[in-house]
Design an enzyme around this catalytic site. Structure first.
Site, PDB file in Angstrom:
ATOM      1  NE  ARG A  38      13.521  83.964  14.936  1.00 25.95           N
ATOM      2  CZ  ARG A  38      12.599  83.860  13.933  1.00 25.95           C
ATOM      3  NH1 ARG A  38      12.000  84.956  13.925  1.00 25.95           N
ATOM      4  NH2 ARG A  38      12.621  82.896  13.317  1.00 25.95           N
ATOM      5  CE1 TYR A  85      15.226  79.716  24.506  1.00 28.39           C
ATOM      6  CE2 TYR A  85      14.226  80.167  22.307  1.00 28.39           C
ATOM      7  CZ  TYR A  85      14.715  79.151  23.156  1.00 28.39           C
ATOM      8  OH  TYR A  85      14.882  77.933  22.754  1.00 28.39           O
ATOM      9  CE  LYS A 134      17.919  84.241  13.262  1.00 30.85           C
ATOM     10  NZ  LYS A 134      18.164  83.481  11.935  1.00 30.85           N
ATOM     11  CG  HIS A 182      17.811  83.477   7.781  1.00 29.41           C
ATOM     12  ND1 HIS A 182      16.763  83.095   7.804  1.00 29.41           N
ATOM     13  CD2 HIS A 182      18.467  83.006   8.725  1.00 29.41           C
ATOM     14  CE1 HIS A 182      16.427  82.043   8.969  1.00 29.41           C
ATOM     15  NE2 HIS A 182      17.575  82.251   9.557  1.00 29.41           N
ATOM     16  CB  SER A 232      13.628  79.799  11.380  1.00 28.83           C
ATOM     17  OG  SER A 232      13.868  81.131  11.020  1.00 28.83           O
ATOM     18  CB  CYS A 248      14.342  74.889   6.706  1.00 26.63           C
ATOM     19  SG  CYS A 248      12.533  75.288   6.859  1.00 26.63           S
ATOM     20  CG  ASP A 257      21.081  81.591  11.476  1.00 26.39           C
ATOM     21  OD1 ASP A 257      20.223  81.069  10.898  1.00 26.39           O
ATOM     22  OD2 ASP A 257      20.739  82.618  12.207  1.00 26.39           O
ATOM     23  NE  ARG A 308      16.419  77.861  18.265  1.00 26.92           N
ATOM     24  CZ  ARG A 308      16.687  78.384  17.047  1.00 26.92           C
ATOM     25  NH1 ARG A 308      17.698  78.259  16.676  1.00 26.92           N
ATOM     26  NH2 ARG A 308      15.551  78.635  16.573  1.00 26.92           N
TER      27      ARG A 308
HETATM   28  C1  OXD Z   1      16.056  81.385  13.364  1.00 18.82           C
HETATM   29  C2  OXD Z   1      17.129  81.085  14.133  1.00 18.82           C
HETATM   30  O1  OXD Z   1      15.053  81.682  13.880  1.00 18.82           O
HETATM   31  O2  OXD Z   1      18.394  80.897  13.443  1.00 18.82           O
HETATM   32  O3  OXD Z   1      16.306  81.635  12.213  1.00 18.82           O
HETATM   33  O4  OXD Z   1      17.276  81.090  15.341  1.00 18.82           O
HETATM   34 MN    MN Z   2      18.137  81.500  11.446  1.00 17.08          MN
END
Ligand code: OXD
Ligand code: MN
Length: 649
Positions: free
Chosen positions: A110, A259, A268, A288, A310, A312, A335, A430
């Site tokens: 991102r 991406y 998001k 989130h 993100s 974690c 998520d 991913r």
């Molecule tokens: C993030 C994702 O970046 O979930 O938080 O992809």
């Molecule tokens: Mn996320």
């Protein structure tokens, strides 16, 4: 009543022919469409708003053809074949219907610095940072600049390409908590991914025909201004990438990147940024957060939502295999949570997504066996490494491939375990996989009314000072804890290094409106219920003086959840400290744990650390939020300061 029979009967493809040269005229456009085939009746019957949205963007982007997606298997197979021909994906014959995409190395995460919210006034989007300080709570753009940015980039950007119209639902199609979007994109990879990550296709078109509103999502991978696409298998325009949101119009516009969060606009951009603005207007929360169901040995089931930044470990927690006997975890989402108080004051959550777009590195049989049992069919992998037996590899899977396996890294180069200096898989690589394949998917994960949330967890990567778990004293204190979250940066976005960043509510990159107003909105939720969820903060990542983790994490985190559930049952197992409630001595169940746990150090509250933490939070609020900070949050900060000052040295 309009019908979709023609689309349904179209064996998957709803192509509307060649549109070259019809850039300019409404009527001409529609007439041409009508004249094309039996399918045209459907387009004619589409709701006027959708028709004009498509038409407007055909005029702007000038695609060669249009394809309205129906979401069928036939359609998906054709897209996969096309992507293979274009070199975007290769099959992974070791697994069933799995594919690997390698992106342009300039398009791997991102791009927060190029993400903007557009409102009439700046203060609707971001608090004013103190003079001389760079704002870190989002980027604002004026409507004029947004229009300019769009025109500069989108005019003719889809020439020679197919424009896909993707109708999708965030949340189960029948849920009153769900919302619909239309993504217009020139990327078949995005279509295939959206089919996994959202409910996509005919059922959504049907809902639109019944008059449902939709969020407008326009996406193009772009065409560089010199017209040269360096890597035709992954077209993109990194230099001019931009991600724009106009909450007033429920509109998203994304250019230049194919991406993840930049291009799968349901995630998001919609479910968090635009979602949070809709949630504010309608009185609910778009967060989130993962959602998990947990059943205790006595058979009592509760649901927990948890916000971590993100990369974690949200996916790991949502799919945890508990080490404590008798516990069962089931996954609702990993998520995003959309949460709304029902008429009885119960906070109900849905997972608006339909799949997992999880970070691959670190996922393994030992860290997340459930994810490993989920992802090896019907999955689109991106930027992982591949193996000579037609499988995938990433950091963390070392024990899962034989030593003689040849590995090709995410860039397509030979890679040798223990020798190569660069990672095999990109750190932000991913898997994109259907949620329903998860062996522990919760039986209620698609219930239209959502699942009842009993506790909310906040957490992050905190190597020092922050205890394994603490409980907020009340709702306002919990909101304060969310507001003061910090975490080490990860590879999910462009940030580099191990710097500990402020990441309130794990939403810093995803706020759709002014963070001060967001805090007021959270505080106001108190009025909606007498039965508010309890709020906790957790930290699995504290380290000792030698840099070793003090807590084993993963399945052992069930011990923390056990304590949390006992607190929900009002068990007297907590004691007050200056920062909140922590487990009373011996109340965290450590029975049978293999590691030596230094409980004292795990829960130690060093005065010096907390003094600095208070100062850092005060500075952050002062510099970043200023006058927009709700008075209640200032009050909570003063209270924490007072408590910390009274700590023993
Ligand atoms: C993030 C994702 O970046 O979930 O938080 O992809
Ligand atoms: Mn996320």
């Amino acid at each position: 009543m309009p019908n979709l029979s023609a689309i349904k009967g179209s064996s998957g493809f709803t192509e509307f022919g060649k549109f070259k040269g019809l850039a300019s005229c409404n009527v001409e456009f529609l007439n041409q469409v009508r004249g094309l085939s039996a399918l045209n009746g459907d387009l004619r019957d589409l709701p006027p708003k959708l028709k004009s949205y498509v038409e407007e963007n055909v005029r702007l982007c000038q695609p060669e053809t249009i394809h309205i997606c129906d979401g069928t298997d036939v359609e998906n197979s054709k897209l996969l074949k096309l992507m293979q021909q274009q070199g975007t994906i290769v099959p992974l014959p070791k697994y069933e219907n799995c594919w690997l995409a390698r992106t342009n190395p300039a398009d791997t995460a991102r791009v927060e610095s190029k993400t903007f919210i557009c409102t009439d006034t700046k203060s609707e989007t971001i608090p004013s940072p103190k003079a001389g300080v760079k704002g870190a709570l989002g980027n604002w753009m004026s409507p004029h600049d947004m229009d300019k940015a769009i025109n500069e980039r989108f005019t003719g950007c889809m020439r020679g390409r197919t424009m896909y119209i993707v109708p999708f639902s965030m949340g189960p199609v029948t849920s009153p908590l769900s919302k619909i979007g239309i993504e217009i994109t020139d990327s078949p990879y995005v279509v295939a991914s959206m089919r996994i990550m959202t409910r996509m296709g005919l059922p959504v078109l049907e809902k639109l025909l019944k008059g449902a509103e939709f969020v407008k999502c326009l996406h193009s991978v772009g065409t560089p201004s010199n017209g040269i696409i360096e890597n035709p298998s992954w077209p993109c325009d990194p230099e001019r990438t931009i991600i724009l949101h106009r909450p007033k119009n429920n509109e998203i516009v994304s250019y230049g990147s194919g991406y993840g969060g930049n291009s799968l606009l349901g995630k998001k951009c919609f479910a968090l940024r635009i979602g949070s603005t809709i949630a504010r207007r309608e009185g609910w929360l778009a967060e989130h957060m993962l959602i998990l169901g947990i059943t205790s040995p006595s058979g009592k089931k509760r649901y927990i939502a948890a916000a971590f930044p993100s990369a974690c470990g949200k996916t790991n927690l949502a799919m945890m295999t508990p080490s404590l006997p008798g516990y069962k975890i089931e996954c609702v989402g990993d998520d995003i949570a959309w949460m709304r108080f029902d008429k009885n004051g119960v906070l109900r959550a849905i997972n608006p997504e339909n799949g997992f777009f999880g970070v691959a590195p670190g996922t393994s049989r030992s860290s997340n066996p459930i994810a490993m049992d989920t992802i090896f069919k019907n999955t689109l992998f991106t930027n992982v490494a591949s193996t000579s037996d037609g499988g995938v590899f990433w950091e963390g899977m070392e024990k899962e491939v034989s030593s003689n396996m040849e590995i090709t890294d995410w860039r397509g180069n030979n890679w040798k375990m223990g020798q190569s200096k660069t990672p095999a898989a990109h750190p932000n690589s991913r898997f994109c996989t259907p949620a329903k394949q998860c062996p522990i998917i919760d039986p209620a994960w698609e219930h239209p009314e959502g699942v009842p949330i009993s506790a909310i967890l906040f957490g992050g990567r905190r190597p020092a000072g922050v205890p394994l778990v603490y409980e907020a004293r009340n709702w306002n204190h919990g909101v304060f804890i969310g507001a003061t979250m910090r975490s080490e940066a990860t590879a999910a976005a462009e940030h580099k290094g191990k710097v500990v960043m402020h990441d309130p509510f794990a939403m810093r990159p995803f706020f759709g409106y002014n963070f001060g107003d967001y805090l007021s909105h959270w505080l106001s939720m108190k009025e909606r219920s007498d039965n508010l969820p309890k709020i906790f903060h957790v930290n699995w990542f504290r380290k000792d003086a030698n840099g070793k983790f003090l807590w084993p994490g993963f399945g052992e985190n069930s011990r923390v959840l056990d304590w949390i559930l006992r607190r929900l049952d009002n068990e007297d197992c907590a004691r007050d400290t200056p920062i909140g409630l922590i487990p009373k001595e011996n109340s965290l169940n450590l029975e049978g744990i293999e590691e030596n746990i230094d409980v004292k150090e795990l829960f130690d509250l060093p005065k010096q650390f907390w003094m600095e933490e208070v100062d850092s939070v005060a500075k952050y609020f002062d510099e970043q939020v200023g006058d927009d900070l709700p008075k209640e949050i200032t009050k909570q900060l003063n209270e924490l300061k007072k408590n910390v000052q009274s700590m023993k040295d």
